[in-house]
Structure formats: C-alpha cells, structure tokens
Design a protein around this motif. Structure first.
Motif, PDB file in Angstrom:
ATOM      1  N   GLU A  76       0.825  -1.177  -0.049  1.00  0.00           N
ATOM      2  CA  GLU A  76      -0.095   0.036   0.064  1.00  0.00           C
ATOM      3  C   GLU A  76       0.928   1.351   0.074  1.00  0.00           C
ATOM      4  O   GLU A  76       2.034   1.207   0.291  1.00  0.00           O
ATOM      5  CB  GLU A  76      -1.051  -0.053   1.277  1.00  0.00           C
ATOM      6  CG  GLU A  76      -1.969  -1.123   0.895  1.00  0.00           C
ATOM      7  CD  GLU A  76      -2.918  -1.198   2.255  1.00  0.00           C
ATOM      8  OE1 GLU A  76      -3.987  -1.199   1.887  1.00  0.00           O
ATOM      9  OE2 GLU A  76      -2.676  -0.870   3.389  1.00  0.00           O
ATOM     10  N   VAL A  77       0.433   2.255  -0.701  1.00  0.00           N
ATOM     11  CA  VAL A  77       1.102   3.615  -0.772  1.00  0.00           C
ATOM     12  C   VAL A  77       0.395   4.630   0.080  1.00  0.00           C
ATOM     13  O   VAL A  77      -1.051   4.835   0.330  1.00  0.00           O
ATOM     14  CB  VAL A  77       0.934   4.100  -2.115  1.00  0.00           C
ATOM     15  CG1 VAL A  77       1.787   5.570  -2.355  1.00  0.00           C
ATOM     16  CG2 VAL A  77       1.683   2.860  -3.178  1.00  0.00           C
ATOM     17  N   ILE A  90       5.117  -2.681   2.404  1.00  0.00           N
ATOM     18  CA  ILE A  90       5.166  -4.105   1.911  1.00  0.00           C
ATOM     19  C   ILE A  90       5.143  -4.998   2.953  1.00  0.00           C
ATOM     20  O   ILE A  90       5.956  -4.987   3.691  1.00  0.00           O
ATOM     21  CB  ILE A  90       6.446  -4.469   0.821  1.00  0.00           C
ATOM     22  CG1 ILE A  90       6.387  -3.786  -0.045  1.00  0.00           C
ATOM     23  CG2 ILE A  90       6.416  -5.846   0.454  1.00  0.00           C
ATOM     24  CD1 ILE A  90       7.731  -3.786  -0.977  1.00  0.00           C
ATOM     25  N   ARG A  91       3.902  -5.758   3.115  1.00  0.00           N
ATOM     26  CA  ARG A  91       3.527  -6.375   4.241  1.00  0.00           C
ATOM     27  C   ARG A  91       3.641  -8.118   3.974  1.00  0.00           C
ATOM     28  O   ARG A  91       3.275  -8.818   4.771  1.00  0.00           O
ATOM     29  CB  ARG A  91       2.049  -6.083   4.699  1.00  0.00           C
ATOM     30  CG  ARG A  91       1.739  -4.647   5.062  1.00  0.00           C
ATOM     31  CD  ARG A  91       0.664  -4.611   5.792  1.00  0.00           C
ATOM     32  NE  ARG A  91       0.504  -3.035   6.243  1.00  0.00           N
ATOM     33  CZ  ARG A  91      -0.178  -2.319   5.387  1.00  0.00           C
ATOM     34  NH1 ARG A  91      -0.661  -2.674   4.346  1.00  0.00           N
ATOM     35  NH2 ARG A  91      -0.077  -0.894   6.062  1.00  0.00           N
ATOM     36  N   ALA A  92       3.911  -8.437   2.864  1.00  0.00           N
ATOM     37  CA  ALA A  92       4.049  -9.925   2.515  1.00  0.00           C
ATOM     38  C   ALA A  92       5.354 -10.248   1.830  1.00  0.00           C
ATOM     39  O   ALA A  92       5.839  -9.445   1.216  1.00  0.00           O
ATOM     40  CB  ALA A  92       2.666 -10.596   1.506  1.00  0.00           C
ATOM     41  N   PRO A  93       5.736 -11.336   1.859  1.00  0.00           N
ATOM     42  CA  PRO A  93       6.799 -12.110   1.143  1.00  0.00           C
ATOM     43  C   PRO A  93       6.732 -11.913  -0.306  1.00  0.00           C
ATOM     44  O   PRO A  93       5.723 -12.317  -0.666  1.00  0.00           O
ATOM     45  CB  PRO A  93       7.111 -13.426   1.832  1.00  0.00           C
ATOM     46  CG  PRO A  93       6.308 -13.399   3.133  1.00  0.00           C
ATOM     47  CD  PRO A  93       5.257 -12.460   3.045  1.00  0.00           C
ATOM     48  N   ILE A  94       7.756 -11.681  -1.005  1.00  0.00           N
ATOM     49  CA  ILE A  94       7.871 -11.826  -2.450  1.00  0.00           C
ATOM     50  C   ILE A  94       7.905 -13.288  -2.776  1.00  0.00           C
ATOM     51  O   ILE A  94       8.544 -13.971  -2.067  1.00  0.00           O
ATOM     52  CB  ILE A  94       9.131 -10.990  -3.102  1.00  0.00           C
ATOM     53  CG1 ILE A  94       9.022  -9.565  -2.347  1.00  0.00           C
ATOM     54  CG2 ILE A  94       9.142 -11.193  -4.558  1.00  0.00           C
ATOM     55  CD1 ILE A  94      10.480  -9.012  -2.809  1.00  0.00           C
ATOM     56  N   VAL A  95       6.998 -13.837  -3.640  1.00  0.00           N
ATOM     57  CA  VAL A  95       7.162 -15.100  -4.358  1.00  0.00           C
ATOM     58  C   VAL A  95       8.466 -15.285  -5.083  1.00  0.00           C
ATOM     59  O   VAL A  95       8.937 -14.644  -5.670  1.00  0.00           O
ATOM     60  CB  VAL A  95       5.859 -15.310  -5.329  1.00  0.00           C
ATOM     61  CG1 VAL A  95       6.055 -16.619  -5.985  1.00  0.00           C
ATOM     62  CG2 VAL A  95       4.618 -14.945  -4.686  1.00  0.00           C
ATOM     63  N   GLN A  96       9.079 -16.256  -4.574  1.00  0.00           N
ATOM     64  CA  GLN A  96      10.566 -16.546  -4.697  1.00  0.00           C
ATOM     65  C   GLN A  96      10.855 -16.605  -6.335  1.00  0.00           C
ATOM     66  O   GLN A  96      11.829 -16.260  -6.828  1.00  0.00           O
ATOM     67  CB  GLN A  96      11.151 -17.745  -4.203  1.00  0.00           C
ATOM     68  CG  GLN A  96      12.537 -18.090  -4.141  1.00  0.00           C
ATOM     69  CD  GLN A  96      12.985 -19.341  -3.375  1.00  0.00           C
ATOM     70  OE1 GLN A  96      12.162 -20.107  -2.887  1.00  0.00           O
ATOM     71  NE2 GLN A  96      14.425 -19.406  -3.234  1.00  0.00           N
TER      72      GLN A  96
END
Length: 262
Positions: A76-77, A90-96
């Motif tokens: 979110e901005v 950024i609140r979630a991990p990045i898909v590898q």
C-alpha cells in the motif's frame, strides 16, 4: 500496477519515496510502520501484483474501533503531501520465482511516477559480516550515481559509511577479481539497487546489520538514521520517544502467555 483509492490519481512528481525491502528481521518494514504511524499518513492506493503472497488484514494503524475494520492489502502507498513524502509499505513476502518481475514492476512505477528520489530501508545478516564490517557502526548506505550527483555534499556532511564491497573469494586476494557487493539476507535490496543504477534512477539504500529476534530497537535505529537525512521530525532529541508505535505492534509477538500453562 498502482491502483489509486481516490477519484483522481495522486501526483508523486518531485516526492521522496520511502519503501522497505523484505529482509532479515523485517527491520525496514517496522521502520516504515513508524513513519506512517507517526506522520499520520493517508493511504492513497495500492500496488496490485501477483508477485507478493496474497494476504489481507485489518487496519494496522487503527486509532479507534471504526477505522480498525478497514481492509488492508500487501503493498500500500501512503502520502504526507505537506512533506512531499510517499511511503510504500510491503507486508508480505515476495514469491521466490517472481523476485525479478517484482523489481521490474517497482522500477517501472518509480520511473513513471516522477519521484525525485527513492530510499530503500533494508537489513543484512550480522553474522555474515567480514572483518572490516565488524568495526564501527552497524549502519551502511548505498547510493546510485544518479542520486550521488545531487546528494554528495549532504552524504559527506552526514559522515555515513558506505556498504563495503567484499572479495569475490573470501580469504583470497586476486588482483583480477573485482570486489563485489553482497547483502546477505537483504531480499531484493541488491537487485533493486543494480536495476536502479542501470535505469539511472536516483535511489539510496539505508541498511542495518542485524539478527532475527526482537527487532523493534533496530527499527528505531534505522528510522532515526533516515531522519538524520530527511528531517521528518526535526533534530534528534529523545530519539525513540518521538516515534509513534502503531496499534498493530501490540500483537507483534502474539497475544501473550496463556495462564493455563501455569
């Protein structure tokens, strides 16, 4: 893709963007939480992408029961227009397998939005430091050539320490082997910095060597380091007390020890 939550999309022209890298200890994300909560920043939109693990939750910056029920998403901005400041949380991990694509999305959005500069808050494994990195402060910075042109004097005045390059083969000296940038545990930090150099984007990375655990003190250290440069809250005085911890931090380590255990 940026999706505005307002009727007319906000203008980020000449704004400073602050964002975290999802890295060891989540220090950058915690520091960004402090900025958003303290400055009471307004949510203006979100990034819609399949590069982040999908999640949703209640408002992490709730101040009353009514706004606690708002739905929030992984990227979110927020803005503080009077400071010409935008923050991407950024609140979630990045898909590898989609790390490179996510970096490309960020670079494209940063370029199209016209940000004057971007600051990435990150962290790196303390246990993987080499001998020279064990000395002095645990804080380091990186800056792209594009930003260095306009910020060299400010960085020199701050007296910050640049992230060291390390030998390609630790313990061996080879005149033909160029030292390389290494940010273990830093997530997309190194890749985003390299992409920004290639795309001539004015970007800086502020990072802290740390270990997993209670990283709240690390977040305060990093956000105070950021404040030395951007002066979001003025000069240093009673450092940690100036920042407002969001309501979501009350459950950072769970809901407490169940009495039934005793």
């Amino acid at each position: 893709m940026f999706i505005s939550s307002q009727n007319s999309p906000p203008s980020f022209k000449d704004f400073t963007l602050v964002m975290p890298a999802v890295a060891v200890g989540n220090v950058g994300q915690l520091a960004v939480d402090l900025v958003i909560s303290t400055l009471n920043m307004s949510r203006v939109g979100h990034l819609h992408t399949d590069c982040l693990i999908p999640m949703a939750g209640n408002n992490p910056y709730a101040t009353c029961k009514e706004d606690a029920e708002e739905l929030h998403t992984p990227a979110e901005v927020y803005t503080a227009a009077e400071l010409k400041l935008a923050v991407l949380q950024i609140r979630a991990p990045i898909v590898q397998t989609k790390s490179k694509r996510f970096r490309q999305l960020l670079v494209s959005w940063i370029k199209s939005s016209g940000f004057a500069r971007t600051v990435v808050l990150s962290s790196s494994h303390a246990y993987q430091r080499d001998d020279q990195q064990l000395q002095g402060t645990p804080l380091r910075y990186l800056v792209t050539p594009s930003l260095l042109k306009v910020s060299a004097d400010a960085l020199k005045e701050l007296g910050w320490r640049e992230m060291e390059r390390v030998p390609a083969f630790p313990g061996l000296t080879d005149a033909d082997a160029e030292p390389r940038l290494c940010v273990p545990g830093g997530g997309i930090t190194k890749g985003l910095y390299a992409d920004s150099c290639a795309e001539d984007i004015p970007l800086a990375v502020l990072l802290l060597f740390c270990s997993e655990g209670d990283n709240i003190p690390d977040a305060f250290t990093l956000v105070n380091h950021l404040n030395d440069w951007l002066h979001l809250l003025g000069s240093h005085s009673q450092e940690s007390s100036k920042w407002k911890m969001p309501s979501s931090w009350s459950l950072l380590f769970g809901s407490g020890i169940p009495p039934a255990l005793f």
